[in-house]
Design an enzyme around this catalytic site. Structure first.
Site, short mmCIF file in Angstrom:
data_model
loop_
_atom_site.label_atom_id
_atom_site.label_comp_id
_atom_site.label_asym_id
_atom_site.label_seq_id
_atom_site.Cartn_x
_atom_site.Cartn_y
_atom_site.Cartn_z
N LYS A 1 0.86 -1.19 0.00
CA LYS A 1 0.00 0.00 0.00
C LYS A 1 0.88 1.22 0.00
CE LYS A 1 -4.43 0.82 0.07
NZ LYS A 1 -5.52 -0.07 -0.34
N ASP B 1 -7.03 4.15 -4.49
CA ASP B 1 -7.70 3.97 -3.19
C ASP B 1 -8.33 5.32 -2.88
OD1 ASP B 1 -7.77 1.84 -0.83
OD2 ASP B 1 -7.46 3.76 0.16
P1 NDP Z 1 -13.04 7.43 -2.62
O1 NDP Z 1 -12.00 8.44 -2.40
O2 NDP Z 1 -13.59 7.22 -3.98
O3 NDP Z 1 -14.28 7.71 -1.66
C1 NDP Z 1 -14.13 7.76 -0.29
C2 NDP Z 1 -15.46 8.06 0.36
O4 NDP Z 1 -15.33 7.91 1.76
C3 NDP Z 1 -15.91 9.50 0.13
O5 NDP Z 1 -17.31 9.56 0.15
C4 NDP Z 1 -15.31 10.21 1.34
O6 NDP Z 1 -15.94 11.42 1.70
C5 NDP Z 1 -15.48 9.17 2.41
N1 NDP Z 1 -14.43 9.34 3.43
C6 NDP Z 1 -13.09 9.19 3.24
N2 NDP Z 1 -12.41 9.44 4.36
C7 NDP Z 1 -13.36 9.75 5.27
C8 NDP Z 1 -13.28 10.11 6.64
N3 NDP Z 1 -12.11 10.19 7.28
N4 NDP Z 1 -14.46 10.34 7.29
C9 NDP Z 1 -15.65 10.25 6.63
N5 NDP Z 1 -15.77 9.93 5.34
C10 NDP Z 1 -14.65 9.68 4.68
O7 NDP Z 1 -12.43 6.07 -2.04
P2 NDP Z 1 -12.88 4.57 -2.33
O8 NDP Z 1 -14.34 4.48 -2.52
O9 NDP Z 1 -11.98 4.03 -3.37
O10 NDP Z 1 -12.46 3.85 -0.96
C11 NDP Z 1 -13.36 3.70 0.13
C12 NDP Z 1 -12.89 2.57 1.02
O11 NDP Z 1 -12.82 1.36 0.28
C13 NDP Z 1 -11.49 2.74 1.62
O12 NDP Z 1 -11.45 2.12 2.88
C14 NDP Z 1 -10.60 1.96 0.65
O13 NDP Z 1 -9.40 1.54 1.27
C15 NDP Z 1 -11.52 0.79 0.34
N6 NDP Z 1 -11.24 0.04 -0.88
C16 NDP Z 1 -11.17 0.67 -2.10
C17 NDP Z 1 -10.95 -0.08 -3.23
C18 NDP Z 1 -10.94 0.53 -4.60
O14 NDP Z 1 -10.82 -0.23 -5.57
N7 NDP Z 1 -11.09 1.83 -4.75
C19 NDP Z 1 -10.73 -1.54 -3.17
C20 NDP Z 1 -10.92 -2.10 -1.86
C21 NDP Z 1 -11.15 -1.32 -0.77
P3 NDP Z 1 -15.20 12.83 1.44
O15 NDP Z 1 -15.25 13.01 -0.04
O16 NDP Z 1 -16.02 13.81 2.20
O17 NDP Z 1 -13.82 12.68 1.98
O1 2IT Z 2 -7.78 -1.83 -0.91
C1 2IT Z 2 -7.70 -2.30 -2.06
O2 2IT Z 2 -7.84 -3.51 -2.28
C2 2IT Z 2 -7.49 -1.36 -3.18
N1 2IT Z 2 -7.43 -0.16 -2.95
C3 2IT Z 2 -7.31 -1.89 -4.57
C4 2IT Z 2 -5.89 -2.30 -4.81
C5 2IT Z 2 -5.58 -2.70 -6.24
O3 2IT Z 2 -4.39 -2.99 -6.47
O4 2IT Z 2 -6.45 -2.73 -7.10
#
Ligand code: NDP
Ligand code: 2IT
Length: 450
Positions: A129, A169
């Site tokens: 990461k 992420d």
């Molecule tokens: P994005 O940046 O697209 O979206 C994040 C969302 O979460 C936004 O709505 C944001 O609101 C909110 N958020 C982030 N930080 C906070 C906080 N501290 N308090 C409250 N709300 C918060 O990220 P993703 O959707 O990609 O990721 C979301 C989660 O999923 C994370 O935990 C990530 O590690 C996990 N994940 C992502 C993957 C991917 O492929 N993208 C794969 C697997 C897991 P705001 O805009 O107001 O900050």
């Molecule tokens: O938390 C996760 O699994 C991710 N942000 C996706 C990682 C990836 O290599 O696609």
């Protein structure tokens, strides 16, 4: 017989001493060690080879400064990291996070979790990461571009299609991956599948954008079916409105569920009648294209109510899917969800549930599936993107979606196999941790002292 809790305490005392102040990392490790200790205590070869000690120590951490120029001509400096956690079963793979809260503890917990998640997918990928405490909010495209180019100017020498393959992420999506990839090519003078989540025009995979959210819903359906329930007709409370939340919401709607909340860090939008397709498209455009706030969604539609500073968990729902960030669902929320009749919690985000809330659910009150299983669809399709890049071809949406669905079913099957308790119930946390652990541990055993 060795007492598991004594061993756990002993192990955790050492880990805390070696990693002081890294509370998120300590939290992620404790949960896994709790699940796998019975196995390591039963198998002398794991203990003799120091498997747990090795699996909780990252292979290496690269820390560097990123200097960039803002639109006013000021030079700014941020800190960035790449935590290459474990490459026993494949090259390092995992996302990059841009958020002001990013620090070493958060990236170590994420890299550690990623190792188990990637193992669960069945694809040959190690865990990593990275990211930076850079805050993209309110920054212009040009500022983000200069930041990404500067970050890649250092990171390019540490990654490679057979070495380490970053992706997105929190705060890192299509725009950032494009800037990063452009700079990588400029520096290395070659095209290489060194990042995933790329645009489809330059080597990205179909369905990667949707994969984490879609995969989470596929997993949720499997879990409900296993328990004799179904997703159709259920009310789903989702937190977040980013990549994972958006596509979880879309797939849930397609499967006949009712999405009753979406949120961001300002508060929650309550959608009592359930999200409609038009509303979903409004939120997608608001978030993906305009980078706006969820409050605007409620301003636009009478049937949607925004509550500032509130989380979704007080709503009446059948299923909760936290898709925002770590430790966003606490014990008081868990109690409230239970009281309001929730039957299942599926973690779309990484470690969104606190240990106390997770213990409450796992106490037999609510079906509970951990992020490393539920959200593995994102990295799984990243793995498929890697394969397509290596073969110089691209698969259709249908083909990738079918493979994603198959992988999520297999992950669910592994959780069931390893997580079944003596009472016949399924502890998905133990199941995911044990299944993820075994593959990596056995690889390390074979390698000897590396
Ligand atoms: P994005 O940046 O697209 O979206 C994040 C969302 O979460 C936004 O709505 C944001 O609101 C909110 N958020 C982030 N930080 C906070 C906080 N501290 N308090 C409250 N709300 C918060 O990220 P993703 O959707 O990609 O990721 C979301 C989660 O999923 C994370 O935990 C990530 O590690 C996990 N994940 C992502 C993957 C991917 O492929 N993208 C794969 C697997 C897991 P705001 O805009 O107001 O900050
Ligand atoms: O938390 C996760 O699994 C991710 N942000 C996706 C990682 C990836 O290599 O696609």
């Amino acid at each position: 017989m060795t007492d598991i809790s004594t061993e756990l305490n002993k192990f955790m005392r050492g880990l805390r001493k070696r990693n002081p102040y890294e509370t998120e990392f300590q939290q992620a490790v404790e949960e896994v060690v709790q699940s796998v200790l019975p196995i390591t205590l039963d198998h002398r070869e794991y203990r003799d080879a120091g498997i747990l000690e090795r699996m909780t120590e990252p292979d290496r951490i690269i820390i560097f400064r990123v200097t960039w120029e803002d639109d006013e001509g000021n030079f700014r400096a941020n800190r960035a990291w790449r935590v290459q956690f474990n490459h026993a079963i494949g090259p390092y793979k995992g996302g990059l996070r841009f958020h002001p809260s990013v620090d070493q503890s958060i990236l170590k917990f994420l890299g550690f979790e990623q190792t188990f998640k990637n193992s669960l997918t069945g694809l040959p990928m190690g865990g990593a990461k990275g990211g930076s405490n850079f805050n993209p909010k309110g920054r212009s495209d040009n500022e983000v571009m200069r930041f990404c180019h500067s970050l890649m100017s250092e990171m390019h020498r540490h990654i490679g299609e057979q070495v380490d393959i970053p992706a997105g992420d929190i705060g890192v999506g299509d725009r950032e991956i494009s800037y990063l990839f452009g700079q990588y090519m400029r520096l290395e003078n070659r095209w290489a599948g060194v990042l995933t989540g790329k645009g489809c025009a330059f080597g990205g995979s179909a369905v990667r954008t949707e994969a984490t959210g879609y995969g989470a819903v596929y997993f949720c359906e499997e879990m409900l079916n296993e328990a004799g329930e179904k997703l159709k007709g259920k009310r789903l409370a989702i937190s977040g409105s980013g990549n994972v939340a958006l596509y979880a919401a879309q797939k849930a709607m397609q499967e006949g569920a009712r999405v009753v909340t979406l949120s961001d860090s300002d508060g929650t939008a309550f959608i009592t009648d359930g999200l409609t397709e038009d509303q979903w498209e409004f939120v997608r455009e608001l978030k993906e294209e305009r980078r706006g706030r969820i409050a605007e969604f409620a301003e636009k539609f009478d049937a949607v109510e925004f509550k500032e500073g509130e989380k979704p968990w007080g709503v009446e729902c059948d299923i909760a899917m936290p898709c925002a960030t770590q430790n966003e669902l606490e014990l008081e929320h868990a109690r409230e969800l239970h009281k309001n009749g929730a039957i299942a919690v599926c973690e779309g985000a990484n470690m969104p549930t606190t240990p106390e809330a997770s213990a409450f659910f796992r106490d037999g009150k609510v079906l509970f599936a951990p992020g490393k299983a539920v959200n593995a669809g994102g990295v799984a399709v990243s793995g498929l993107e890697r394969s397509q890049n290596a073969m110089n071809l691209s698969w259709s949406r249908e083909k990738v979606d079918e493979k994603l669905c198959g992988i999520m079913k297999e992950i669910h099957g592994k959780c069931v196999e390893e997580g079944r308790t003596d009472g016949g119930e399924i502890d998905y946390v133990n199941g995911a941790n044990i299944a993820g652990f075994k593959k990596v541990a056995d690889a390390l055993l074979g390698y000897g002292a590396v």
